[in-house]
Design a protein around this motif. Structure first.
Motif, mmCIF file in Angstrom:
data_model
loop_
_atom_site.group_PDB
_atom_site.id
_atom_site.type_symbol
_atom_site.label_atom_id
_atom_site.label_comp_id
_atom_site.label_asym_id
_atom_site.label_seq_id
_atom_site.Cartn_x
_atom_site.Cartn_y
_atom_site.Cartn_z
ATOM 1 N N LEU A 200 26.114 1.199 -4.389
ATOM 2 C CA LEU A 200 24.888 1.906 -4.764
ATOM 3 C C LEU A 200 24.260 1.271 -5.993
ATOM 4 N N LEU A 201 25.076 0.928 -6.984
ATOM 5 C CA LEU A 201 24.556 0.305 -8.201
ATOM 6 C C LEU A 201 23.868 -1.024 -7.897
ATOM 7 N N LEU A 202 24.509 -1.847 -7.075
ATOM 8 C CA LEU A 202 23.935 -3.157 -6.736
ATOM 9 C C LEU A 202 22.619 -3.004 -5.968
ATOM 10 N N VAL A 203 22.596 -2.079 -5.006
ATOM 11 C CA VAL A 203 21.374 -1.856 -4.225
ATOM 12 C C VAL A 203 20.267 -1.308 -5.118
ATOM 13 N N ALA A 204 20.614 -0.389 -6.030
ATOM 14 C CA ALA A 204 19.611 0.194 -6.926
ATOM 15 C C ALA A 204 19.009 -0.873 -7.840
ATOM 16 N N ILE A 205 19.849 -1.755 -8.374
ATOM 17 C CA ILE A 205 19.347 -2.828 -9.245
ATOM 18 C C ILE A 205 18.426 -3.760 -8.469
ATOM 19 N N ALA A 206 18.852 -4.135 -7.261
ATOM 20 C CA ALA A 206 18.032 -5.040 -6.440
ATOM 21 C C ALA A 206 16.702 -4.391 -6.071
ATOM 22 N N ALA A 207 16.735 -3.110 -5.687
ATOM 23 C CA ALA A 207 15.501 -2.413 -5.293
ATOM 24 C C ALA A 207 14.571 -2.236 -6.487
ATOM 25 N N TYR A 209 14.410 -4.139 -9.149
ATOM 26 C CA TYR A 209 13.847 -5.461 -9.446
ATOM 27 C C TYR A 209 12.730 -5.801 -8.468
ATOM 28 N N MET A 210 12.958 -5.512 -7.197
ATOM 29 C CA MET A 210 11.945 -5.818 -6.183
ATOM 30 C C MET A 210 10.660 -5.033 -6.429
ATOM 31 N N SER A 212 9.554 -3.669 -9.239
ATOM 32 C CA SER A 212 8.899 -3.866 -10.535
ATOM 33 C C SER A 212 8.540 -5.317 -10.833
ATOM 34 N N ARG A 213 9.247 -6.261 -10.188
ATOM 35 C CA ARG A 213 9.069 -7.663 -10.580
ATOM 36 C C ARG A 213 8.545 -8.569 -9.475
ATOM 37 N N ARG A 214 8.610 -8.137 -8.239
ATOM 38 C CA ARG A 214 8.198 -8.990 -7.133
ATOM 39 C C ARG A 214 6.845 -8.561 -6.577
ATOM 40 N N GLN A 215 6.194 -9.511 -5.925
ATOM 41 C CA GLN A 215 4.860 -9.237 -5.386
ATOM 42 C C GLN A 215 4.886 -8.119 -4.353
ATOM 43 N N ILE A 216 5.905 -8.104 -3.498
ATOM 44 C CA ILE A 216 5.974 -7.075 -2.463
ATOM 45 C C ILE A 216 6.063 -5.687 -3.097
ATOM 46 N N GLY A 217 6.722 -5.593 -4.254
ATOM 47 C CA GLY A 217 6.809 -4.314 -4.952
ATOM 48 C C GLY A 217 5.451 -3.851 -5.443
ATOM 49 N N ARG A 218 4.688 -4.773 -6.024
ATOM 50 C CA ARG A 218 3.340 -4.424 -6.488
ATOM 51 C C ARG A 218 2.455 -4.025 -5.322
ATOM 52 N N HIS A 219 2.646 -4.688 -4.184
ATOM 53 C CA HIS A 219 1.852 -4.352 -3.004
ATOM 54 C C HIS A 219 2.232 -2.977 -2.445
ATOM 55 N N ILE A 220 3.506 -2.616 -2.561
ATOM 56 C CA ILE A 220 3.926 -1.278 -2.116
ATOM 57 C C ILE A 220 3.229 -0.209 -2.942
ATOM 58 N N TYR A 221 3.203 -0.395 -4.265
ATOM 59 C CA TYR A 221 2.511 0.566 -5.127
ATOM 60 C C TYR A 221 1.008 0.582 -4.847
ATOM 61 N N ALA A 222 0.436 -0.596 -4.633
ATOM 62 C CA ALA A 222 -1.004 -0.676 -4.375
ATOM 63 C C ALA A 222 -1.377 0.029 -3.081
ATOM 64 N N THR A 223 -0.547 -0.139 -2.058
ATOM 65 C CA THR A 223 -0.812 0.498 -0.759
ATOM 66 C C THR A 223 -0.807 2.011 -0.880
ATOM 67 N N GLY A 224 0.141 2.552 -1.606
ATOM 68 C CA GLY A 224 0.203 3.997 -1.752
ATOM 69 C C GLY A 224 -0.824 4.548 -2.707
ATOM 70 N N SER A 225 -1.218 3.750 -3.708
ATOM 71 C CA SER A 225 -2.170 4.223 -4.698
ATOM 72 C C SER A 225 -3.578 4.332 -4.129
ATOM 73 N N HIS A 226 -4.004 3.295 -3.411
ATOM 74 C CA HIS A 226 -5.345 3.306 -2.802
ATOM 75 C C HIS A 226 -5.345 2.280 -1.681
ATOM 76 N N GLN A 227 -5.101 2.739 -0.476
ATOM 77 C CA GLN A 227 -4.882 1.832 0.649
ATOM 78 C C GLN A 227 -6.071 0.922 0.900
ATOM 79 N N GLU A 228 -7.274 1.480 0.909
ATOM 80 C CA GLU A 228 -8.453 0.667 1.214
ATOM 81 C C GLU A 228 -8.718 -0.356 0.127
ATOM 82 N N ALA A 229 -8.571 0.042 -1.135
ATOM 83 C CA ALA A 229 -8.754 -0.902 -2.235
ATOM 84 C C ALA A 229 -7.713 -2.016 -2.159
ATOM 85 N N ALA A 230 -6.481 -1.666 -1.792
ATOM 86 C CA ALA A 230 -5.440 -2.679 -1.648
ATOM 87 C C ALA A 230 -5.789 -3.657 -0.535
#
Length: 344
Positions: A200-207, A209-210, A212-230
């Motif tokens: 669980l600790l290893l998966v939590a750290i990896a998730a 990091y993904m 907060s630090r990776r592009q796919i993570g930023r895109h996940i937040y962008a999609t939920g924040s405002h789908q059309e703007a994303a």
């Protein structure tokens, strides 16, 4: 050449910024305070609560909720929901057990179980993105299909006699110290750190990091924040949603391996209502059902709140039915706070 898109009016930050709103920080701190109060309260109520063995029991119980909660958090951040994780957990565990019974070594068999979970998540994602069916309905359908398939494959009977190696993931521990006594019986000097807690600790750290630090993570937040703007900003919204559902399914498959390994038996009826624990962990930890908000650390706090609450109530002799009422009230309270937070 695509034209630059102006940020939507009324927003102080863009979805791609990845910044955590102050309200979310306050929510997470309040959840942490609640966790500490629960620990203090149950410790005063029972001396056994604060023992090493009970702490390890809580870690084991929380590991499955935590794994499911991390995947659920990704889906919730995109603005979706996954009601199928409990059934996918059962189906993945059954798939792992059946491949072990067929003669495959445990490690590849467990990998197949994770792949089965990811495949179920992929189906969820494709139904949501291609058929445009609401996530609630799409994952509800998968919940019924996965559970039915697990029961059909096993004839509704557990798969047992899976061998000692199958139970190592769920029952093993790192740094465990065992001493043989003169009478020939082993004595546990130090129970060690359970493998599910380390996983669980290893998966939590990896998730974390993904996200907060990776592009796919930023895109996940962008999609939920405002789908059309994303979408107008170049984010492939459908692929991002598909990724989130696949991850949720894969982590449900991993949780299924952990749970079935703990039991050393594949139970096709396991995982009932686990999806509600996963949703509760995410929402209690600060994830917003409106999308765009949520953290792995908050979900871990929420998972431990659920785990400690169940454990403490069990030690206090509270019936399972009353526990359901308490957990349900906690979920309603967390969602209510989320609604208040999102009001303009």
């Amino acid at each position: 050449m695509s034209q630059a898109v102006k940020p939507a009016q009324g927003r102080t930050s863009t979805p791609l910024a990845g910044l955590m709103p102050d309200a979310t920080k306050i929510h997470r701190l309040s959840a942490l305070l609640t966790l500490l109060l629960l620990i203090a309260g149950f410790s005063l109520a029972s001396q056994a609560f604060f023992s090493v063995n009970n702490g390890l029991t809580i870690l084991l119980q929380t590991s499955v909720i935590g794994l499911l909660g991390i995947g659920m958090t990704m889906v919730i951040i995109t603005g979706g929901i996954d009601l199928s994780v409990g059934s996918v957990l059962a189906l993945s565990g059954v798939a792992t057990a059946m491949t072990v019974k067929a003669g495959l070594p445990v490690a590849p068999a467990m990998a197949i179980g994770v792949v089965v979970g990811a495949a179920c998540g992929a189906v969820n994602g494709l139904v949501v993105t291609r058929l445009k069916i609401p996530p609630f309905v799409a994952t509800l359908g998968m919940m019924l299909m996965a559970r039915g398939l697990a029961l059909q494959l096993t004839g509704a009977a557990p798969i047992s006699q899976l061998g000692e190696a199958f139970g190592r993931l769920g029952n093993g521990a790192l740094f465990r110290v065992v001493e043989m006594q003169p009478n020939g019986f082993p004595k546990v000097i130090f129970p060690g750190i359970p493998y599910p807690a380390i996983l669980l600790l290893l998966v939590a750290i990896a998730a974390a990091y993904m996200l907060s630090r990776r592009q796919i993570g930023r895109h996940i937040y962008a999609t939920g924040s405002h789908q059309e703007a994303a979408r107008l900003s170049g984010v492939r919204v459908d692929q991002v949603k598909l990724y989130a559902y696949v991850m949720s399914g894969a982590l449900a498959g991993l949780a299924g391996n952990v749970l079935m390994s703990r039991l050393v038996t594949a139970q096709p009826s396991e995982g009932v209502m686990y999806e509600l624990d996963a949703i509760a962990a995410a929402v209690i930890g600060g994830a917003s059902l409106s999308g765009g908000v949520g953290t792995v650390s908050g979900t871990m706090i929420g998972a431990f709140i659920i785990g400690i609450l169940r454990n403490g109530l069990n030690m206090a002799g509270v019936s399972a039915f009353i526990q359901q009422i308490v957990i349900g009230a906690v979920v309603i309270g967390a969602v209510w706070i989320d609604q208040i937070r999102n009001r303009p």
